[in-house]
Design a protein around this motif. Sequence first.
Motif, PDB file in Angstrom:
ATOM      1  N   CYS A 166       0.853  -1.175   0.000  1.00  0.00           N
ATOM      2  CA  CYS A 166       0.000   0.000   0.000  1.00  0.00           C
ATOM      3  C   CYS A 166       0.896   1.234   0.000  1.00  0.00           C
ATOM      4  N   GLY A 167       0.806   2.015  -1.067  1.00  0.00           N
ATOM      5  CA  GLY A 167       1.651   3.198  -1.211  1.00  0.00           C
ATOM      6  C   GLY A 167       2.765   2.947  -2.200  1.00  0.00           C
ATOM      7  N   GLY A 169       4.868   5.210  -3.700  1.00  0.00           N
ATOM      8  CA  GLY A 169       5.861   6.258  -3.881  1.00  0.00           C
ATOM      9  C   GLY A 169       7.181   5.611  -4.235  1.00  0.00           C
ATOM     10  N   GLY A 172       7.818   2.359  -2.198  1.00  0.00           N
ATOM     11  CA  GLY A 172       6.865   1.316  -2.570  1.00  0.00           C
ATOM     12  C   GLY A 172       7.137   0.735  -3.940  1.00  0.00           C
ATOM     13  N   GLY A 191      -2.168   1.964  -5.222  1.00  0.00           N
ATOM     14  CA  GLY A 191      -1.567   3.266  -5.460  1.00  0.00           C
ATOM     15  C   GLY A 191      -2.624   4.308  -5.709  1.00  0.00           C
ATOM     16  N   ASN A 192      -2.197   5.526  -6.074  1.00  0.00           N
ATOM     17  CA  ASN A 192      -3.170   6.599  -6.316  1.00  0.00           C
ATOM     18  C   ASN A 192      -2.738   7.563  -7.426  1.00  0.00           C
ATOM     19  N   GLN A 196       2.166   5.659 -11.192  1.00  0.00           N
ATOM     20  CA  GLN A 196       2.446   4.473 -10.385  1.00  0.00           C
ATOM     21  C   GLN A 196       1.916   3.209 -11.065  1.00  0.00           C
ATOM     22  N   GLU A 236       3.032  -1.536   4.514  1.00  0.00           N
ATOM     23  CA  GLU A 236       2.381  -0.230   4.637  1.00  0.00           C
ATOM     24  C   GLU A 236       3.441   0.828   4.358  1.00  0.00           C
ATOM     25  N   CYS A 237       3.351   1.470   3.187  1.00  0.00           N
ATOM     26  CA  CYS A 237       4.394   2.401   2.735  1.00  0.00           C
ATOM     27  C   CYS A 237       3.892   3.833   2.661  1.00  0.00           C
ATOM     28  N   VAL A 238       2.899   4.174   3.462  1.00  0.00           N
ATOM     29  CA  VAL A 238       2.323   5.515   3.430  1.00  0.00           C
ATOM     30  C   VAL A 238       2.605   6.267   4.727  1.00  0.00           C
ATOM     31  N   THR A 243      -4.216   4.130   6.422  1.00  0.00           N
ATOM     32  CA  THR A 243      -3.541   3.006   5.767  1.00  0.00           C
ATOM     33  C   THR A 243      -3.013   1.994   6.788  1.00  0.00           C
ATOM     34  N   GLY A 261       6.293   3.269   5.827  1.00  0.00           N
ATOM     35  CA  GLY A 261       6.092   4.686   5.562  1.00  0.00           C
ATOM     36  C   GLY A 261       6.382   5.567   6.759  1.00  0.00           C
TER      37      GLY A 261
END
Length: 349
Positions: A166-167, A169, A172, A191-192, A196, A236-238, A243, A261
């Motif tokens: 999740c995430g 960037g 991630g 991602g968002n 990505q 968890e990379c946010v 998240t 993150g």
Amino acid sequence: MKAWVLHNINELRLETVGDPAIKDDEVLVAVKAAGICGSDIPRVFYTGTYSYPLIPGHEFSGVVAAVGKDVDSEWNGQRVGVFPLIPCCSCGPCQNKQYEMCRKYSYLGSRRNGGFAEYVAVPAWNLIKLPDNVDYAEAAMMEPMSVAVHAMRKIAPSESERIAICGLGTIGLFLLMFLLESGKKNILAIGNKEFQKQMAVKMGLPEECYCDSRKQDADKWLMEKTNGSGVDVFFECVGKNETLKQAVALTGAAGRIMLVGNPASDMTLEKEIYWKILRNQLTVMGTWNSSFTHSQEDDWHYVLEQLEKRRIKPAEFITHRFPLEELDKGLEIMRDKKEDYGKVMGMVL
């Protein structure tokens, strides 16, 4: 030399300053490439740093231009990457060669002058030699790549386990790159940004295994992908409460969560989330930085081997390149998020 000097919060100026004076155990590195880290944005614009004036930048590479009297002359002229954490070498973690957990460390680019300059004074201990086929821009990304590798190796997912990231960037995406390179297949990524998704698919992630959280309900999507059971390993990379909550909710029984993150604000655990950790008997781990021990077994040498053997292509992550004099443009792009970006790189031309 030219350098970007931070005098206070949101007071970064390109200036001509004296070349760094090196100590007996240090070298003078002529910077050839310097990446902008996400952590540089709050450091420059919002929260500041430990002391001023300071030259930021901890993701950089270059060539040794001079050596201190206690440094082997063979380093002179050597192309190098730089581990930015300077350990005390005397605390408990340092005695166990866990330098990334040093209790009294210094740090290039945040606690002492770093790589947004033409030259940097660097302890010789912090250097890693570069093979001829690894270019400076790739070497400047060794620090974030090693952070991703550290997280991957600490939690060590098996090939059969279901993995979520999740995430997406920089960390991630690098994590996804190394997981795919190591043969992991059962990966779901959240991602968002369109960039990505493009990068994830380009690296080999099936398009149906990518969720754009702007357009889809990520919780529902992931549970449908896992037939309601959740994943075995969740990265968890946010670094946000929502998240972290997702990580606990979407990790299956006896699963493992790796917190990667950096926190964007205070982190809190609701009672419901705490109960899920208990009742699902989850393992929650944290990771920070990367291992650098001068051993072939550390994270930096792992990354260097993948680069040298051309098993990874991190240059594809670079979306913007600026000469040193225009590095502020890259910082502003990342701060304002006016356009999609991957890795923003400054080059000393």
